[in-house]
Design a protein around this motif. Structure first.
Motif: not given
Length: 257
Positions: A138-145, A243-257
Protein backbone atom coordinates in the motif's frame (compact mmCIF):
# COMPACT_ATOMS: atom_id res chain seq x y z
CA UNK A 1 4.54 -17.15 -20.92
CA UNK A 2 1.87 -14.99 -19.30
CA UNK A 3 1.91 -17.18 -16.19
CA UNK A 4 5.72 -17.40 -15.91
CA UNK A 5 6.05 -14.72 -13.16
CA UNK A 6 3.28 -16.38 -11.14
CA UNK A 7 4.86 -19.81 -11.59
CA UNK A 8 8.16 -18.44 -10.26
CA UNK A 9 6.34 -16.83 -7.32
CA UNK A 10 4.60 -20.12 -6.51
CA UNK A 11 7.99 -21.87 -6.74
CA UNK A 12 9.15 -19.46 -4.04
CA UNK A 13 6.16 -20.50 -1.91
CA UNK A 14 6.81 -24.20 -2.63
CA UNK A 15 10.38 -23.87 -1.34
CA UNK A 16 9.17 -22.02 1.76
CA UNK A 17 6.59 -24.72 2.52
CA UNK A 18 9.24 -27.41 2.08
CA UNK A 19 11.54 -25.51 4.45
CA UNK A 20 8.76 -25.51 7.08
CA UNK A 21 8.46 -29.30 6.73
CA UNK A 22 12.23 -29.75 7.11
CA UNK A 23 12.26 -27.65 10.30
CA UNK A 24 9.21 -29.26 11.91
CA UNK A 25 10.26 -32.82 11.08
CA UNK A 26 13.87 -32.65 12.21
CA UNK A 27 14.01 -36.04 13.99
CA UNK A 28 14.75 -36.24 17.70
CA UNK A 29 16.34 -39.07 19.64
CA UNK A 30 17.22 -39.82 23.24
CA UNK A 31 20.86 -39.88 24.32
CA UNK A 32 22.16 -40.88 27.75
CA UNK A 33 25.17 -39.25 29.38
CA UNK A 34 26.30 -40.05 32.93
CA UNK A 35 22.97 -41.67 33.62
CA UNK A 36 20.95 -38.65 32.45
CA UNK A 37 18.76 -38.80 29.33
CA UNK A 38 18.78 -35.89 26.88
CA UNK A 39 16.52 -35.16 23.90
CA UNK A 40 18.70 -34.30 20.91
CA UNK A 41 17.52 -32.90 17.57
CA UNK A 42 19.18 -34.04 14.37
CA UNK A 43 20.16 -30.70 12.77
CA UNK A 44 20.57 -31.94 9.18
CA UNK A 45 16.98 -31.15 8.03
CA UNK A 46 17.40 -27.57 9.30
CA UNK A 47 20.40 -27.18 6.96
CA UNK A 48 18.16 -28.28 4.10
CA UNK A 49 15.65 -25.66 5.20
CA UNK A 50 18.42 -23.05 4.84
CA UNK A 51 19.01 -24.24 1.28
CA UNK A 52 15.29 -23.94 0.53
CA UNK A 53 15.30 -20.31 1.71
CA UNK A 54 18.18 -19.52 -0.66
CA UNK A 55 16.30 -21.18 -3.51
CA UNK A 56 13.13 -19.28 -2.57
CA UNK A 57 15.09 -16.02 -2.70
CA UNK A 58 16.30 -16.85 -6.22
CA UNK A 59 12.72 -17.45 -7.35
CA UNK A 60 11.62 -14.24 -5.61
CA UNK A 61 14.29 -12.30 -7.51
CA UNK A 62 13.53 -13.85 -10.90
CA UNK A 63 9.75 -13.48 -10.72
CA UNK A 64 10.13 -9.69 -10.61
CA UNK A 65 12.60 -9.78 -13.51
CA UNK A 66 10.23 -11.94 -15.55
CA UNK A 67 7.26 -9.66 -14.81
CA UNK A 68 9.20 -6.55 -15.91
CA UNK A 69 10.69 -8.28 -18.97
CA UNK A 70 7.28 -9.56 -20.13
CA UNK A 71 5.52 -6.36 -19.00
CA UNK A 72 3.11 -8.40 -16.89
CA UNK A 73 3.26 -6.46 -13.62
CA UNK A 74 -0.14 -6.47 -11.92
CA UNK A 75 -1.80 -6.00 -8.50
CA UNK A 76 -2.53 -9.75 -8.50
CA UNK A 77 1.15 -10.59 -8.93
CA UNK A 78 2.14 -8.17 -6.17
CA UNK A 79 -0.35 -9.75 -3.74
CA UNK A 80 0.71 -13.29 -4.67
CA UNK A 81 4.35 -12.34 -4.16
CA UNK A 82 3.63 -11.06 -0.65
CA UNK A 83 1.70 -14.22 0.27
CA UNK A 84 4.69 -16.31 -0.80
CA UNK A 85 7.19 -14.06 0.97
CA UNK A 86 5.38 -14.19 4.31
CA UNK A 87 5.96 -17.96 4.34
CA UNK A 88 9.48 -18.18 2.90
CA UNK A 89 10.94 -15.10 4.59
CA UNK A 90 8.62 -14.67 7.57
CA UNK A 91 7.39 -17.99 8.93
CA UNK A 92 10.52 -19.99 8.03
CA UNK A 93 13.04 -17.68 9.79
CA UNK A 94 10.64 -17.47 12.74
CA UNK A 95 10.63 -21.27 13.07
CA UNK A 96 14.40 -21.39 12.66
CA UNK A 97 14.85 -18.90 15.49
CA UNK A 98 12.35 -20.93 17.54
CA UNK A 99 14.57 -24.00 17.07
CA UNK A 100 17.75 -22.06 17.81
CA UNK A 101 16.27 -20.61 21.00
CA UNK A 102 15.22 -24.06 22.17
CA UNK A 103 18.69 -25.45 21.46
CA UNK A 104 20.28 -22.51 23.30
CA UNK A 105 18.09 -23.12 26.37
CA UNK A 106 18.85 -26.84 26.30
CA UNK A 107 22.57 -26.10 26.50
CA UNK A 108 22.09 -24.33 29.83
CA UNK A 109 22.97 -26.26 33.03
CA UNK A 110 20.18 -28.22 34.75
CA UNK A 111 17.64 -27.60 31.96
CA UNK A 112 15.49 -30.56 30.91
CA UNK A 113 12.66 -28.78 29.10
CA UNK A 114 11.80 -25.28 27.90
CA UNK A 115 8.51 -23.45 28.20
CA UNK A 116 6.99 -22.27 24.93
CA UNK A 117 6.56 -18.87 26.58
CA UNK A 118 10.35 -18.48 26.42
CA UNK A 119 10.39 -19.45 22.74
CA UNK A 120 7.33 -17.45 21.62
CA UNK A 121 9.30 -14.23 20.83
CA UNK A 122 10.71 -16.00 17.75
CA UNK A 123 7.20 -15.97 16.28
CA UNK A 124 7.18 -12.18 16.31
CA UNK A 125 9.37 -12.37 13.18
CA UNK A 126 6.58 -13.75 10.92
CA UNK A 127 4.13 -11.29 12.52
CA UNK A 128 6.30 -8.28 11.72
CA UNK A 129 7.09 -9.72 8.26
CA UNK A 130 3.35 -9.93 7.49
CA UNK A 131 2.87 -6.35 8.73
CA UNK A 132 5.78 -5.13 6.59
CA UNK A 133 4.53 -6.90 3.45
CA UNK A 134 0.98 -5.55 3.86
CA UNK A 135 2.40 -2.06 4.34
CA UNK A 136 4.68 -2.45 1.30
CA UNK A 137 1.75 -3.25 -0.99
CA UNK A 138 0.00 0.00 0.00
CA UNK A 139 3.00 2.31 0.45
CA UNK A 140 3.53 4.22 -2.80
CA UNK A 141 6.86 5.59 -1.53
CA UNK A 142 8.58 2.23 -2.05
CA UNK A 143 8.68 2.20 -5.85
CA UNK A 144 12.43 2.81 -6.26
CA UNK A 145 13.84 1.86 -2.86
CA UNK A 146 12.51 0.27 0.32
CA UNK A 147 11.41 1.73 3.63
CA UNK A 148 12.44 -0.79 6.25
CA UNK A 149 14.48 -3.92 5.65
CA UNK A 150 12.96 -6.21 2.97
CA UNK A 151 11.80 -9.62 4.17
CA UNK A 152 14.08 -11.67 1.83
CA UNK A 153 17.10 -10.07 3.53
CA UNK A 154 15.75 -11.21 6.91
CA UNK A 155 15.10 -14.71 5.58
CA UNK A 156 18.58 -15.10 4.12
CA UNK A 157 20.23 -13.75 7.29
CA UNK A 158 18.45 -16.20 9.59
CA UNK A 159 18.94 -19.07 7.12
CA UNK A 160 22.69 -18.59 7.45
CA UNK A 161 22.61 -19.19 11.23
CA UNK A 162 22.37 -23.03 11.18
CA UNK A 163 25.26 -23.17 8.70
CA UNK A 164 27.34 -20.77 10.79
CA UNK A 165 26.73 -22.97 13.83
CA UNK A 166 27.75 -26.05 11.82
CA UNK A 167 31.02 -24.64 10.41
CA UNK A 168 31.64 -22.15 13.25
CA UNK A 169 33.69 -19.46 11.45
CA UNK A 170 35.42 -17.10 13.92
CA UNK A 171 33.67 -18.93 16.79
CA UNK A 172 30.37 -17.26 15.90
CA UNK A 173 28.49 -20.41 16.87
CA UNK A 174 29.08 -19.55 20.52
CA UNK A 175 27.15 -16.29 20.10
CA UNK A 176 24.30 -17.87 18.14
CA UNK A 177 23.81 -20.35 20.97
CA UNK A 178 23.28 -17.59 23.53
CA UNK A 179 19.63 -16.88 24.34
CA UNK A 180 20.18 -13.15 24.91
CA UNK A 181 21.97 -12.73 21.59
CA UNK A 182 19.07 -14.48 19.87
CA UNK A 183 16.48 -12.33 21.65
CA UNK A 184 18.42 -9.22 20.59
CA UNK A 185 18.53 -10.41 16.97
CA UNK A 186 14.77 -11.03 17.01
CA UNK A 187 14.08 -7.55 18.40
CA UNK A 188 16.37 -5.86 15.85
CA UNK A 189 14.92 -7.74 12.88
CA UNK A 190 11.35 -6.92 13.93
CA UNK A 191 12.23 -3.26 14.33
CA UNK A 192 14.16 -2.99 11.05
CA UNK A 193 11.30 -4.51 9.02
CA UNK A 194 8.86 -1.77 10.03
CA UNK A 195 11.23 1.13 10.73
CA UNK A 196 10.87 4.31 8.66
CA UNK A 197 14.44 3.93 7.36
CA UNK A 198 15.05 4.20 3.58
CA UNK A 199 16.84 1.05 2.40
CA UNK A 200 18.63 0.42 -0.88
CA UNK A 201 17.02 -1.54 -3.65
CA UNK A 202 19.47 -3.62 -5.70
CA UNK A 203 17.89 -2.52 -8.97
CA UNK A 204 20.42 -0.87 -11.30
CA UNK A 205 18.53 1.62 -13.48
CA UNK A 206 21.70 3.00 -15.07
CA UNK A 207 25.41 2.27 -15.36
CA UNK A 208 26.47 5.59 -13.84
CA UNK A 209 28.74 5.37 -10.82
CA UNK A 210 27.32 8.22 -8.70
CA UNK A 211 23.76 6.91 -8.20
CA UNK A 212 24.97 3.30 -7.85
CA UNK A 213 28.11 3.60 -5.71
CA UNK A 214 26.47 2.07 -2.62
CA UNK A 215 25.08 -0.87 -4.60
CA UNK A 216 28.42 -1.50 -6.32
CA UNK A 217 30.26 -1.30 -3.00
CA UNK A 218 27.84 -3.79 -1.46
CA UNK A 219 28.39 -6.22 -4.36
CA UNK A 220 32.18 -5.81 -4.04
CA UNK A 221 32.09 -6.44 -0.29
CA UNK A 222 29.95 -9.53 -0.85
CA UNK A 223 32.33 -11.02 -3.40
CA UNK A 224 35.41 -10.15 -1.34
CA UNK A 225 33.90 -11.57 1.85
CA UNK A 226 33.01 -15.05 0.57
CA UNK A 227 36.54 -16.59 0.48
CA UNK A 228 37.48 -15.07 3.84
CA UNK A 229 34.29 -15.16 5.90
CA UNK A 230 32.58 -18.21 4.36
CA UNK A 231 28.99 -18.42 5.70
CA UNK A 232 29.68 -15.46 8.00
CA UNK A 233 29.57 -13.38 4.80
CA UNK A 234 25.77 -13.28 5.06
CA UNK A 235 25.53 -11.41 8.39
CA UNK A 236 28.51 -9.26 7.31
CA UNK A 237 26.72 -8.22 4.10
CA UNK A 238 23.47 -7.70 6.02
CA UNK A 239 25.18 -5.26 8.38
CA UNK A 240 26.91 -3.51 5.45
CA UNK A 241 23.56 -3.25 3.65
CA UNK A 242 21.94 -1.52 6.62
CA UNK A 243 24.90 0.84 7.15
CA UNK A 244 25.25 1.72 3.46
CA UNK A 245 21.51 2.41 3.28
CA UNK A 246 21.74 4.79 6.22
CA UNK A 247 24.84 6.55 4.84
CA UNK A 248 23.69 6.84 1.21
CA UNK A 249 20.15 7.93 2.15
CA UNK A 250 18.36 6.42 -0.89
CA UNK A 251 15.45 8.40 -2.23
CA UNK A 252 11.89 7.12 -2.23
CA UNK A 253 9.39 7.69 -5.00
CA UNK A 254 5.67 8.16 -5.23
CA UNK A 255 4.86 5.78 -8.04
CA UNK A 256 3.14 2.49 -7.29
CA UNK A 257 5.43 -0.54 -7.62
Amino acid sequence: MKQLPNILTLSNLFCGALAVIYILHAPQYIAEFNGVEYTITNPEPVYWASAMVVLAALFDFTDGLAARWLKLQSPFGRELDSLADVISFGLVPGLMLFRLLRSAYMRMPDVFDVSYINLAPALLVPCFAAYRLAKFNLDTRQSENFIGIPTPAVGLLVASFPLIILYNPFNLAHWLQNIWVLYTIIALLCYLMVAEIPMLSLKFKSLQLKPNWARLLLVALSVAGIPVLKFATVPFVFICYVLLSIVSKPSTGNAVK
